[in-house]
Design a protein around this motif. Structure first.
Motif, PDB file in Angstrom:
ATOM      1  N   ALA A 131      -2.080  -1.509  -3.670  1.00 21.43           N
ATOM      2  CA  ALA A 131      -3.222  -0.310  -3.429  1.00 21.43           C
ATOM      3  C   ALA A 131      -2.298   0.766  -3.109  1.00 21.43           C
ATOM      4  CB  ALA A 131      -4.112  -0.809  -2.204  1.00 21.43           C
ATOM      5  N   ARG A 161      -5.719   0.570  -7.327  1.00 17.81           N
ATOM      6  CA  ARG A 161      -5.061  -0.769  -7.075  1.00 17.81           C
ATOM      7  C   ARG A 161      -4.331  -1.162  -8.072  1.00 17.81           C
ATOM      8  NH1 ARG A 161      -8.806  -4.652  -9.010  1.00 17.81           N
ATOM      9  NH2 ARG A 161     -10.830  -3.636  -9.289  1.00 17.81           N
ATOM     10  N   GLU A 186       0.629  -1.037   0.144  1.00 20.31           N
ATOM     11  CA  GLU A 186       0.027  -0.040   0.002  1.00 20.31           C
ATOM     12  C   GLU A 186       0.875   1.286  -0.022  1.00 20.31           C
ATOM     13  OE1 GLU A 186      -2.690   0.085   3.223  1.00 20.31           O
ATOM     14  OE2 GLU A 186      -3.724  -1.680   2.554  1.00 20.31           O
TER      15      GLU A 186
END
Length: 288
Positions: free
Chosen positions: A50, A59, A8
């Motif tokens: 993401a 994403r 992320e």
């Protein structure tokens, strides 16, 4: 060379929050890191599961970067943004103390309502939308990038909707802020993230626009919204990103009879909407 993989990345976490006394602060143009960019020499790949930037969720980022002496190429670049695939080629060149940025992109079948919720905290419109085009920037500061922003973009949307309220009373001219629901009301009407058309919204079957950007002025040759057997709206005009002004004219034909001219104009902080209902009555009465 580098080959990076991550789960992320939320860019907003690294942006310094603005205090209450900074909201209206105009400290002038911000210089770009030209010297740093001119020294970049690297090659490699990056993959992220993401990410988010300015609240916009995405994403499956995949990109390959190559750079030497300020000439940086990102190709290919792919991601999924608001449930639609995004593909782009980005090139940045540094020369003579200036940065030249060119972006070719195609975003297909993304959810417009979710994008607006992410950016404006309210779903004022929705629909399955595709954007494709080329945008270029040139400058040594953030202001210069806007002043020298040019390009062409095509927008197409289907099965969409617009969310606005009726003018209070019978005023011919009103502030656009009176026509747009406040964020809390808009989110309540449109449910979670703008993915479902609210019952109170105005639906359209298709919408399309050819957008032209010339030296920071975003204009449209024509915007067409169509809801068969109900109404058709055609608009022309644009907005100046440098002066922060809008000047747009829309003609709405309802049920194939009344033609209603609408003018949307003024500085961003006080945009006015003028509806010429007298012209609509005249058109209907004369059959013009």
């Amino acid at each position: 060379a580098f080959d990076l993989t991550g789960s992320e990345l939320h860019v907003d976490r690294y942006r310094a929050p603005r205090g209450p006394d900074e909201q209206d602060d105009d400290s002038g143009p911000v210089e770009l890191p030209i010297e740093f960019l001119s020294g970049i020499s690297a090659q490699g790949r990056l993959a992220l599961d993401a990410f988010s930037i300015y609240g916009i969720p995405g994403r499956n980022i995949r990109l390959q970067l190559s750079g030497e002496d300020g000439d940086i190429l990102v190709k290919p670049f792919s991601a999924v943004v608001c449930e639609g695939p995004l593909e782009a080629v980005v090139r940045n060149r540094v020369s003579g103390g200036m940065m030249a940025l060119d972006i070719d992109f195609t975003g297909r079948n993304f959810n417009l309502g979710e994008l607006l919720v992410s950016m404006a905290d309210a779903p004022y419109a929705g629909g399955v939308t595709t954007l494709a085009g080329h945008i270029s920037f040139l400058g040594a500061t953030n202001d210069e990038l806007l002043e020298n922003m040019n390009g062409k973009v095509r927008l197409d949307s289907r099965n969409g909707w617009l969310l606005f309220t009726k003018p209070r009373g019978d005023k011919v001219e009103t502030s656009i802020t009176e026509l747009i629901p406040d964020p809390a009301t808009a989110k309540a009407l449109a449910q979670a993230r703008g993915t479902v058309r609210p019952e109170a919204a105005t639906a359209f079957a298709t919408a399309g626009a050819d957008i032209v950007v010339e030296d920071g002025v975003v204009g449209t040759a024509e915007v067409l919204l169509d809801q068969p057997w109900t109404y058709k709206a055609v608009g022309k005009g644009g907005t100046d990103l440098v002066r922060e002004e809008v000047d747009y004219r829309v003609t709405i034909t309802a049920l194939g009879l009344a033609t209603i001219p609408v003018a949307i104009r003024g500085p961003w902080e006080d945009v006015k909407v003028e509806v010429n209902t007298g012209a609509a009555i005249l058109d209907t009465a004369t059959g013009l």
